[in-house]
Structures are given as C-alpha cells and as structure tokens.
Design an enzyme around this catalytic site. Structure first.
Site, short mmCIF file in Angstrom:
data_model
loop_
_atom_site.label_atom_id
_atom_site.label_comp_id
_atom_site.label_asym_id
_atom_site.label_seq_id
_atom_site.Cartn_x
_atom_site.Cartn_y
_atom_site.Cartn_z
NE ARG A 65 36.69 39.47 38.28
CZ ARG A 65 36.78 39.71 39.59
NH1 ARG A 65 37.17 40.90 40.01
NH2 ARG A 65 36.50 38.79 40.48
CG HIS B 151 36.59 40.44 49.66
ND1 HIS B 151 37.57 39.52 49.31
CD2 HIS B 151 36.95 40.92 50.87
CE1 HIS B 151 38.48 39.46 50.28
NE2 HIS B 151 38.11 40.29 51.24
CB CYS C 243 26.75 63.60 43.19
SG CYS C 243 27.89 62.21 43.05
P1 NAD Z 1 43.34 33.28 45.41
O1 NAD Z 1 43.31 33.44 43.94
O2 NAD Z 1 44.38 33.97 46.18
O3 NAD Z 1 43.52 31.74 45.76
C1 NAD Z 1 42.76 30.75 45.17
C2 NAD Z 1 43.08 29.45 45.86
O4 NAD Z 1 42.20 28.48 45.32
C3 NAD Z 1 44.49 28.92 45.68
O5 NAD Z 1 45.01 28.55 46.92
C4 NAD Z 1 44.30 27.70 44.77
O6 NAD Z 1 45.21 26.65 45.06
C5 NAD Z 1 42.91 27.28 45.14
N1 NAD Z 1 42.20 26.53 44.10
C6 NAD Z 1 42.34 26.63 42.75
N2 NAD Z 1 41.49 25.80 42.15
C7 NAD Z 1 40.78 25.18 43.12
C8 NAD Z 1 39.74 24.22 43.11
N3 NAD Z 1 39.25 23.75 41.97
N4 NAD Z 1 39.24 23.80 44.30
C9 NAD Z 1 39.72 24.28 45.47
N5 NAD Z 1 40.72 25.20 45.53
C10 NAD Z 1 41.24 25.63 44.37
O7 NAD Z 1 41.89 33.64 45.91
P2 NAD Z 1 41.36 34.18 47.30
O8 NAD Z 1 42.11 33.50 48.39
O9 NAD Z 1 39.90 34.11 47.22
O10 NAD Z 1 41.78 35.72 47.39
C11 NAD Z 1 41.94 36.61 46.34
C12 NAD Z 1 40.89 37.68 46.10
O11 NAD Z 1 40.37 37.39 44.83
C13 NAD Z 1 39.69 37.77 46.96
O12 NAD Z 1 39.61 39.07 47.43
C14 NAD Z 1 38.48 37.54 46.04
O13 NAD Z 1 37.48 38.52 46.28
C15 NAD Z 1 39.03 37.74 44.69
N6 NAD Z 1 38.50 36.93 43.57
C16 NAD Z 1 37.19 36.50 43.54
C17 NAD Z 1 36.71 35.72 42.48
C18 NAD Z 1 35.25 35.29 42.47
O14 NAD Z 1 34.41 35.97 43.04
N7 NAD Z 1 34.92 34.17 41.81
C19 NAD Z 1 37.58 35.36 41.46
C20 NAD Z 1 38.90 35.81 41.50
C21 NAD Z 1 39.34 36.58 42.59
ZN ZN Z 2 26.81 60.22 43.47
#
Ligand code: NAD
Ligand code: ZN
Length: 257
Positions: A74, A122, A159
């Site tokens: 990732r 996060h 550590c």
């Molecule tokens: P989620 O996966 O739960 O939800 C993603 C949301 O984005 C959905 O509601 C979906 O409908 C919407 N979506 C999809 N494509 C879209 C677009 N093109 N434009 C606008 N909206 C769109 O993600 P979340 O709510 O961020 O929570 C899940 C956890 O996943 C978080 O803790 C986050 O840290 C982590 N995460 C982060 C990344 C990253 O850093 N890029 C990637 C995956 C997951």
């Molecule tokens: Zn350490």
C-alpha cells in the site's frame, strides 16, 4: 471530452457565504487516484484477507509478516499514484478561503496537491515506528522487487521490537492532538464538506454531527448514500474528482483570486 457536472445551486450559495470551510475526507477521495477503498473488492495477493482485519491490532498480532507485506504494498501504491482533480481543487480553494482538510486517509495526496496543515486522523502510511517502544523509525523500509505476501518486519535499532506502520488500526485510539484539532476546526466552521467516507468508522464518523451541533452546514459529496446522508443539510451524488473542481469553479468564478 468531459461531461458537464451541475453543481446544486444551494451548495454554491452556502459555499459562497462560508468564511471557514472544513473538508473531511475518506478513502473515496483517493479512489479516482487509483487507491482502493476498504470496501472495494480487493484483488491480487490479498484477495483472501479482509482489509478490516489486515488493518487491525488483532491482524498484526495474528500475522505481522502478512500485515507488513500488505502495508509495504500500500505504501508503494500510495507513492505511485497522483493527486486527482478533487485534491487539486481543494488546494486551490484553500488559497482563497480559510480552509482545513481533516482526513482519514493515510496517503499524502492532499499535501502533494498543495494543501498544508492537513489533519491526519489515522496517521500516515509513510511513517513507521517501533511496535514495542514507539521510537519512530527514520529509515524507509526496503521494498521487495515484486509484491510478496509475507515479509518479516524490520527490527527497532533501540529495543529490537518489530517496526510497524504509523497508522491507526481498527481497535486503536486516534492521536490526541489530531482529534482535538479536528473537533476544533469543525466546531469553528460554517461549512463542512464530507467527501468519500462511508461514515461508519468512529470516532471520525462523529465529526459531521459535532459540526451540525456547532452550527455548520454539512454537505456530503459521495456517489452513494451513507450513514452521514441523513444528517447532512445537502447531499450531492457525485465523485470527488468530478464534483470538487466544478464546485470551486462555481464559487470563485474560475478567474484569478
Ligand atoms: P470507506 O471505504 O468506508 O468508504 C469510502 C466511501 O467513499 C464510500 O462511501 C464510497 O461510496 C465513497 N466513494 C467511492 N468512490 C468515490 C469517489 N470517487 N468520490 C467520492 N466518494 C467515493 O472509507 P472511509 O470512510 O475512509 O473509512 C475506512 C477506513 O479506511 C479509514 O480508516 C481509512 O483510514 C482507511 N483507508 C484509507 C485509504 C487511503 O488512505 N487512501 C484507503 C483505503 C482505506
Ligand atoms: Zn523499539
């Protein structure tokens, strides 16, 4: 050729009146850059494993080598992709109004698009620390030539503990300062735009309700309804990279500042 995107009039009006804007982003914000959300079907090496488990304290306890390999993959993906038009539009908007970005994303696409002071609820996929003594690791880990499913995490120089990703896993507490900053910013905002989050991962998912109770207008940009939709003053069923440039253009007329 790009298809025309129509901005809801009420949104243009509320955005034009707003002095303080907060954009709250989730994984959907980075989807059009090519980073999968956790709810997209996973393909490739990690197909059999749920991202919710891989991104959890239990997942790490069960199998640190699997979790480490997944995070390195990732990490590499996050650096290979580029900010999309939505990230760029937010950065441009930030040059014209008092705007803060509060993100659940661990990528650095907002920063790479030009937004500074991003609140990372996060953590960051580019930060690493010792899982035992918390000492930050200064070194960027070696990446395997091709993705592998398991890889032994490096050891802490102090550590000998295992080095882990500097992200917040399911089941872990958010960094105190980031959470305090997020609450302060949504509380002071006139407009909170919630972009690309499913609104089910707490406490981040509680921020729109805090914003509402403190008097901000809450607007959701997401192609599908979410747990936030009901409390939003307005919802716009669009994607981040299509909606945000059109919105910023409509609010500021597309001319120079
Ligand atoms: P989620 O996966 O739960 O939800 C993603 C949301 O984005 C959905 O509601 C979906 O409908 C919407 N979506 C999809 N494509 C879209 C677009 N093109 N434009 C606008 N909206 C769109 O993600 P979340 O709510 O961020 O929570 C899940 C956890 O996943 C978080 O803790 C986050 O840290 C982590 N995460 C982060 C990344 C990253 O850093 N890029 C990637 C995956 C997951
Ligand atoms: Zn350490």
């Amino acid at each position: 050729m790009t298809e025309t995107v129509e901005v809801p009039r009420a949104l243009v009006q509320v955005a034009q009146r707003a002095h303080r804007v907060v954009v709250l982003t989730g994984a959907g914000m980075s989807a059009e850059s090519g980073l999968a959300t956790f709810r997209d079907p996973e393909n490739g090496l990690w197909q059999r494993f749920s991202p919710q488990h891989l991104a959890s304290a239990e997942g790490w306890e069960d199998d640190p080598e699997l979790v480490w390999a997944w995070y390195l993959w990732r990490f590499e993906r996050a650096h290979d992709v580029r900010p999309n038009a939505g990230h760029v539009a937010i950065a441009q908007w930030g040059e014209r109004v008092d705007l803060s970005v509060v993100t659940q994303n661990v990528d650095n696409l907002h920063e790479r698009a030009g937004t500074s002071g991003v609140v990372h609820l996060h953590g960051s996929i580019s930060a690493f620390r010792c899982s035992a003594c918390a000492q930050p690791s200064a070194e960027t880990p070696d990446l395997p030539a091709a993705p592998v499913q398991r890889l032994a995490p490096p050891r802490c120089a102090r550590c000998d503990g295992l080095i882990r990703p500097g992200v917040v896993w399911f089941g872990e507490t958010l960094p105190e300062q980031a959470w305090a900053d997020a609450v302060a910013r949504v509380s002071e905002a006139d407009l909170v735009l919630v972009v690309g989050t499913s609104g089910i991962v707490y406490p981040a998912a509680g921020l729109p309700a805090i914003a509402r109770s403190e008097g901000a207008a809450v607007v959701e940009i997401n192609p599908v309804p979410t747990d936030i939709s009901d409390l939003a003053d307005l919802t716009w069923r669009e994607t981040a990279a299509r909606a945000l440039p059109t919105l910023v253009d409509a609010v500021h007329g597309g001319g120079s500042p």
